[in-house]
Design an enzyme around this catalytic site. Sequence first.
Site, mmCIF file in Angstrom:
data_model
loop_
_atom_site.group_PDB
_atom_site.id
_atom_site.type_symbol
_atom_site.label_atom_id
_atom_site.label_comp_id
_atom_site.label_asym_id
_atom_site.label_seq_id
_atom_site.Cartn_x
_atom_site.Cartn_y
_atom_site.Cartn_z
ATOM 1 N N GLY A 106 -50.344 33.625 29.158
ATOM 2 C CA GLY A 106 -49.866 34.388 28.019
ATOM 3 C C GLY A 106 -48.454 34.879 28.295
ATOM 4 C CE LYS A 107 -43.279 35.683 30.729
ATOM 5 N NZ LYS A 107 -43.549 35.596 32.170
#
Length: 417
Positions: A106-107
């Site tokens: 994720g980011k």
Amino acid sequence: MPRENLNPFVIAQSYFQQAAERLKLDDGMRAILSTPKRALTVSIPVRMDGGSYKVFVGHRVVHNMSRGPAKGGIRFHPDVTLDEVKALASWMTWKCACLDLPFGGGKGGVAVDPHALSLNERERLTRRYTSEILPLIGPDQDIPAPDVYTDPQIMAWIMDTYSMTKGTTSLGVVTGKPLALGGSRGRDKATARGVQFVLREACAARKMSLKGARVAIQGYGNAGSHMATLLHAEGARVVAVSDSRGGVQNARGLDPAQLQAHKAKGQSLKTFPGGTSITNKQLLELPVDILVPAALENQITANNAPRIRAKIVAEAANGPTTPLADDVLFKRGRTVIPDILANAGGVTVSYFEWVQDFSSFFWDEDEVDRRLEVYMKRAYTSVAATAAKHQCSLRGGAYVLAVDRVAEATRVRGIFP
């Protein structure tokens, strides 16, 4: 030189497709693994200190969760875009798989210049952004961490906002926290420490010594500054460093302690009195043994790759080398330790922090470093063996290893419903 597409998500997909070809993945699996699971874009209204309001745009992307909850940092930078965040989320998927961590990728990011905000404005921005992405994050769902221009204080505000909303203190919702809130010892220099460990392995493979090696470091944030200190202590000669405004070189070597003192005064490295001023572009092409890109994406391209003279390029940043440049460096016999391996020390110690938060039992720094070295050496050995098997670069080997692990998890789990 051929014209390159420098869109980071296009570059990330290119590296994935190369691995998919080597693994002979079918079209269905390629589609599943190349498509982000979810992407959220939010508006973030913030009351400024003067009483006016500004609206910023933020993103949170989860690329894949087949092997565990999503894991990935949050960056505050004026150039943040959705495609950049999607690319970074996918790189986190492959990075966690490369290190065999039980996480997906994720980011997050907010398009803002944090230096233009007061401390109170940064806090209000952080808390409002957290409230907007709050339904999607959690210690067993999606776990943020620091990235460009975010730090333990930002993580503390995220943890507090999440905990106050949920009505219970949740230490594991973020990593990279202050020690007082369940942070891990050694987390501040974990990325640099991880690069140090794989550099030792790469130097041994090339029959080089890290002691006495000439090193240039582009980017002097958390990873770059700690890299300078660690490699200097190991006997390497740090001959050039730079920050966003420029850099300095000295063939006799630079003292990291003096550089840090200069930065602490708010000065750019290009004004450091102990050497000659250079640009970031010039630093990349210096005659050194080891080059550490520790800044942003797309620093080594098809345009300058033929002029890179370093024997080893250790990617402390995410995505600093384009696919065409990677091919050029491989053909020229340069060793590129790819980002999804080289800078994975940060997420590995984030994993350690997450484990410690759940157990409420915390390790000393020697224990953290010892465990990190085991993970980094094991990953380097696996990546090198995979690269040799497929007769490709270390990046190619890292992607084959990572993509295969995520594909296997996807097959075993199946698709519901």
